[in-house]
Design a protein around this motif. Structure first.
Motif, PDB file in Angstrom:
ATOM      1  N   GLU A  17       0.979  -1.015  -0.162  1.00  0.00           N
ATOM      2  CA  GLU A  17       0.012  -0.157  -0.021  1.00  0.00           C
ATOM      3  C   GLU A  17       0.836   1.290  -0.173  1.00  0.00           C
ATOM      4  O   GLU A  17       1.982   0.992   0.472  1.00  0.00           O
ATOM      5  CB  GLU A  17      -0.959   0.016   1.258  1.00  0.00           C
ATOM      6  N   PRO A  18       0.393   2.254  -0.596  1.00  0.00           N
ATOM      7  CA  PRO A  18       1.272   3.553  -0.594  1.00  0.00           C
ATOM      8  C   PRO A  18       1.440   4.039   0.795  1.00  0.00           C
ATOM      9  O   PRO A  18       0.542   4.159   1.664  1.00  0.00           O
ATOM     10  CB  PRO A  18       0.290   4.462  -1.582  1.00  0.00           C
ATOM     11  N   ASP A  19       2.823   4.507   1.124  1.00  0.00           N
ATOM     12  CA  ASP A  19       3.180   5.089   2.126  1.00  0.00           C
ATOM     13  C   ASP A  19       4.043   6.342   2.167  1.00  0.00           C
ATOM     14  O   ASP A  19       3.709   7.414   2.710  1.00  0.00           O
ATOM     15  CB  ASP A  19       3.884   4.000   3.074  1.00  0.00           C
ATOM     16  N   PHE A  20       4.982   6.363   1.268  1.00  0.00           N
ATOM     17  CA  PHE A  20       5.670   7.485   1.060  1.00  0.00           C
ATOM     18  C   PHE A  20       5.877   7.626  -0.719  1.00  0.00           C
ATOM     19  O   PHE A  20       5.867   6.902  -1.683  1.00  0.00           O
ATOM     20  CB  PHE A  20       7.289   7.260   1.360  1.00  0.00           C
ATOM     21  N   VAL A  27     -15.957  10.889  -6.559  1.00  0.00           N
ATOM     22  CA  VAL A  27     -15.156  10.993  -5.164  1.00  0.00           C
ATOM     23  C   VAL A  27     -13.715  10.650  -5.324  1.00  0.00           C
ATOM     24  O   VAL A  27     -13.442   9.521  -5.603  1.00  0.00           O
ATOM     25  CB  VAL A  27     -15.894  10.368  -3.862  1.00  0.00           C
ATOM     26  N   LYS A  28     -12.753  11.497  -4.764  1.00  0.00           N
ATOM     27  CA  LYS A  28     -11.298  11.193  -4.622  1.00  0.00           C
ATOM     28  C   LYS A  28     -11.085  10.716  -3.348  1.00  0.00           C
ATOM     29  O   LYS A  28     -11.465  11.209  -2.205  1.00  0.00           O
ATOM     30  CB  LYS A  28     -10.616  12.223  -5.160  1.00  0.00           C
ATOM     31  N   THR A  29     -10.268   9.496  -3.443  1.00  0.00           N
ATOM     32  CA  THR A  29      -9.862   9.008  -2.208  1.00  0.00           C
ATOM     33  C   THR A  29      -8.291   9.166  -1.980  1.00  0.00           C
ATOM     34  O   THR A  29      -7.615   9.492  -2.742  1.00  0.00           O
ATOM     35  CB  THR A  29      -9.908   7.505  -2.069  1.00  0.00           C
ATOM     36  N   PRO A  30      -7.747   9.215  -0.671  1.00  0.00           N
ATOM     37  CA  PRO A  30      -6.171   9.308  -0.322  1.00  0.00           C
ATOM     38  C   PRO A  30      -5.402   8.309  -1.111  1.00  0.00           C
ATOM     39  O   PRO A  30      -4.389   8.369  -1.123  1.00  0.00           O
ATOM     40  CB  PRO A  30      -5.999   9.338   1.023  1.00  0.00           C
ATOM     41  N   GLU A  31      -5.937   7.132  -1.632  1.00  0.00           N
ATOM     42  CA  GLU A  31      -5.302   6.247  -2.119  1.00  0.00           C
ATOM     43  C   GLU A  31      -4.452   6.629  -3.327  1.00  0.00           C
ATOM     44  O   GLU A  31      -5.069   7.420  -4.107  1.00  0.00           O
ATOM     45  CB  GLU A  31      -6.061   4.987  -2.364  1.00  0.00           C
ATOM     46  N   VAL A  32      -3.414   6.168  -3.758  1.00  0.00           N
ATOM     47  CA  VAL A  32      -2.569   6.380  -4.610  1.00  0.00           C
ATOM     48  C   VAL A  32      -2.097   4.885  -5.197  1.00  0.00           C
ATOM     49  O   VAL A  32      -1.923   4.115  -4.627  1.00  0.00           O
ATOM     50  CB  VAL A  32      -1.258   7.102  -4.420  1.00  0.00           C
ATOM     51  N   ALA A  33      -2.587   4.748  -6.603  1.00  0.00           N
ATOM     52  CA  ALA A  33      -2.281   3.587  -7.320  1.00  0.00           C
ATOM     53  C   ALA A  33      -1.384   3.831  -8.380  1.00  0.00           C
ATOM     54  O   ALA A  33      -1.610   4.493  -9.515  1.00  0.00           O
ATOM     55  CB  ALA A  33      -3.414   2.729  -7.934  1.00  0.00           C
TER      56      ALA A  33
END
Length: 805
Positions: A44-47, A738-744
């Motif tokens: 999962e994205p962290d940095f 809707v935009k979520t904080p997730e980055v893929a």
């Protein structure tokens, strides 16, 4: 004129790109020694950091070679070999130091450029020496290469790793033409690996391992050409030659043998003394190309080679070029079980095969210890993430978004029982479709290529998808300058309205919407509608007094926000918990206000009372809520309704519902998105930002730094996870985005939900991080490109499904 044979790595790169674009390669059923792996690890994205994703402006990376972890993981080394530069960062993107530059002076580099990390720092290897640095980037010293008189069959050696005792692991540098026998000698099928060691003032070469290099090189000599006149030399894109990984910390080389039966892979680690430390043989899932994929690969390479011929070479028919490629290309069946190898630590060797598709890349982590049943982890990584280093908790590498922006990414490793898998299990059977996008329209500012659209610009789609209405606004001095621009759906400028032509005495606009036959602008005193054709005024509606954010309804009423509580100069000024959405209607000479829905507005921006002991009245100080999860809303004039996105429920839960002016709930949709943990560093940075904002007020009131920090900590909302929704856009295509904080894979993750359907499945859409979504209609989404240092443009992206369709 004779020419040296050309080395074209792009041939191999293009071949791999074609494989990625092909249909998924066929898989055989056996996976041999990897049969009992169970569920895969995920990340999962962290940095992440980079100038074009809103990071440090100094993180303006060129073509990144690698991101390597230094020391205990608190420093990230980023290399850019093409410009002879390396920079050191914190994981959050703060620049620690930079080194390098082209040249031969201490701290400068020339020729080849690579990095070898060790516990106390790192070495940079260029064409002449190793240069030693600390983890902070301090130059420690330089170590020259062993003498150039050392070699193999008259050819030089490539120093690969510097060991603690000063000895060097090296490989032989033999030209491809010599290795394949193109110059008349017998082909070379194996190359030695040496340890170069100084002993009593003399250097000696100890051969410690051998690399099988059959099927390493690709040589294409079409009819009418020669090796020196239009011939091509490159690396076999599907070759099954041995891979090597040099470990300077352990002092060893790992040889990966790939030309075994059934796609099996054997790992052998050999110490600097030539002893075998461990050996492991594995059987990954087999992958083979079918005839169609092979033909597409050959056709693609043939077209590239035909286009790359020298200007004075005789022309070649594509069929003849195809024959030359087919004769030179090595395509094993099945494909090699390992495609890349990466040694990240003394504990593991990672390798990647040809498995995976559009949504993931499959890596395997193999324990470096002697055991009949080795520990092997199967790890899924995003397809646009190039792995360059691994720690116990994270994978680090280079990601790239749809607009070609490179940035550094650190992704947290999640065991099969971790939070990501729990989410996947909780949503099993839903199979959310995943969509991506391709830029198809780029619209520049009519004022010229350097003008760009303003930072306050907004865009709406109208005319049933035939018009783009742009409100272009920019702060000039203290006053916003704005105008309305009308474009066709393909970007032709049709009309432009200066501010005075649109405001009609109502003052500057505060909102914009578009419908089938015209566009509305909302002003402080009313709403105005203009025609798309000539800009003429079609309708005008005055707003009732003393009500915020008015939206007129077709029945003569209005939707509006209620009033916030008054500031209490003597009280604690607790932030308000609720805010009403009102339907305002004119009847019997006055305006009636009726509550439609009550919003949860906890954790919105508010004020604190900074009041010292000697003050009669406190002073307002604004508090920024960086992780606010209050309700988001939209008003629909035509439907006569208010929509709400509720995002402060259970972790990952999103609720979207719509209430008509009659108070009936039109639809109500709930779904879950992956949660993103809030890093403690980000929480502390938010508190420090608020401290800076209130420092002048608190100092004036005589408050100590401890008192001010206590006030700020109490007022700043710090959740365990980031809000599930960061932004809301309601589109002309009757969807809620809707935009979520997730980055893929470096892309922002949005979900689009059809309005009016309680059971509709949301689409998961990946959009470029520098793209500010404004509207959508049909198969396109529209927005503003916000790339730093580049004038803002309107961009239209075409949507396409990449999975689940």
């Amino acid at each position: 004129m004779n020419r040296r044979p050309r080395f074209l790595p792009s041939v191999a790169v293009a071949a791999f790109g074609l494989l990625a674009a092909c249909d998924a390669p066929s898989h055989a059923g056996s996976n041999g020694g990897l049969a009992d792996l169970g569920d895969p690890w995920t990340t999962e994205p962290d940095f992440q950091f980079g100038e074009r994703i809103g990071g440090n402006p100094e993180a303006n990376f060129a073509i990144v070679g690698a991101a390597r972890v230094l020391g205990t993981g608190d420093r990230i080394l980023v290399t850019e070999p093409q410009i002879f530069r390396a920079t050191i960062w914190t994981p959050h993107g703060s620049l620690v130091g930079r080194i390098g530059g082209a040249g031969q002076a201490p701290g400068e580099f020339s020729g080849e450029f690579s990095v070898q990390v060790h516990p106390d720092g790192f070495y940079v290897r260029d064409s002449q020496r190793f240069t030693s640095y600390s983890n902070e980037g301090t130059l420690v010293g330089t170590i020259p290469f062993p003498p150039r008189s050392l070699g193999f069959r008259g050819f030089g050696l490539r120093p690969e790793a510097l060991l603690d005792d000063g000895s060097v692991l090296a490989s032989a540098r033999v030209p491809p033409a010599v290795m394949i026998g193109a110059l008349g000698d017998d082909p070379i099928h194996a190359l030695p690996v040496f340890r170069l060691l100084e002993d009593g003032g003399q250097w000696r070469m100890d051969e410690i391992a051998t690399q099988d290099v059959r099927n390493l090189n690709l040589s294409i000599i079409p009819a009418g050409r020669s090796m020196y006149h239009g011939g091509i030399s490159s690396t076999q894109p599907l070759g099954d030659f041995d891979l090597l990984w040099f470990d300077g910390v352990v002092g060893s080389v790992v040889v990966v043998t790939r030309n075994l039966d059934g796609g099996e892979v054997e790992f052998v680690e050999v110490t600097a003394n030539g002893d075998t430390a461990w050996r492991r043989r594995l059987a990954p899932p087999t992958v083979s190309l079918d005839s169609d994929q092979i033909n597409r690969l050959i056709d693609n390479m043939a077209r590239q080679l035909a286009a790359s011929g020298p200007a004075d070479a005789p022309p070649q028919e594509l069929d003849a070029m195809r024959v030359a490629v087919q004769e030179a290309l090595h395509i094993p069946t099945p494909l090699p079980g390992a495609r890349r190898v990466l040694g990240n630590s003394p504990e593991e060797i990672w390798f990647r095969g040809f498995e995976g598709g559009d949504t993931s890349r499959v890596w395997y982590a193999v324990s470096r210890r002697d055991s009949d049943k080795p520990s092997v982890r199967r790890v899924l990584l995003p397809p646009d993430f190039r792995l360059t280093d691994v720690t116990d908790t994270h994978v680090w590498g280079v990601s790239e978004d749809d607009l070609g922006t490179q940035y550094i990414a650190g992704r947290r490793l999640i065991a099969p029982s971790g939070p990501v898998d729990e989410h996947l299990r909780a949503t099993a059977g839903q199979q959310t479709p995943v969509w991506t996008s391709t830029p198809v329209h780029r619209i520049g500012h009519p004022g010229g290529i350097d003008a760009g659209f303003g930072s306050l610009s907004r865009l709406r789609v109208g005319g049933n998808g035939t018009r783009l209405v742009v409100w272009d606004a920019e702060i000039v001095g203290a006053t916003p300058e704005w105008k309305i621009l009308i474009y066709s759906a393909v970007g032709s400028l049709l009309l432009a309205f200066p501010s005075d032509d649109v405001r009609n005495g109502f003052g500057a606009p505060t909102g914009l919407r578009a419908d089938a036959d015209g566009f509305w602008t909302r002003h402080g005193g009313g709403s105005l509608k203009h025609s798309y054709d000539d800009g003429s005024l079609v309708d005008s509606v005055g707003h009732p007094p003393e009500t915020a954010r008015m939206t007129p309804l077709d029945d003569g009423g209005f939707l509006a926000w209620g009033d916030l509580p008054e500031w209490d100069w003597f009280g604690p000024n607790t932030p308000p918990q609720q805010l009403a959405v009102l339907r305002v209607a004119y009847a019997d000479g006055h305006f009636d206000r009726d509550t439609l829905v009550v919003l949860d507005i906890r954790h919105r921006k508010w004020f604190v009372n900074m009041r010292g002991d000697s003050s009669q009245f406190g002073t307002q100080a604004s508090i920024f809520q960086p992780f606010s999860d209050h309700d988001l809303t939209w008003f629909d004039s035509e439907a006569g309704s208010v929509g709400v996105v509720r995002r402060n429920g259970a972790a990952g839960a999103v609720r979207v519902f719509e209430v008509a002016s009659s108070k009936d709930t039109v639809w109500d949709r709930r779904f879950f998105v992956p949660t993103v943990r809030l890093a403690s560093e980000k929480a502390e940075a938010a508190i420090e930002r608020n401290l800076s904002a209130v420092a002048s007020v608190g100092t004036r009131e005589g408050l100590s730094s401890t008192e001010m920090r206590s006030i700020v900590e109490d007022a700043t909302y710090i959740p365990s996870h980031l809000p599930t929704v960061l932004a809301l856009v309601v589109t002309a295509s009757e969807e809620v985005w809707v935009k979520t904080p997730e980055v893929a894979n470096g892309l922002s993750v949005w979900y689009s939900i059809p309005r009016g359907d309680d059971d509709a499945q949301p689409r998961r859409v990946l959009l470029p991080s520098a793209f500010r979504l404004q509207d959508a209609f049909g198969e396109h989404v529209w927005g503003i490109s916000e790339e730093p240092s580049v004038p803002r443009r309107i961009v239209g992206l075409r949507l396409s499904a990449i999975s689940g369709q």
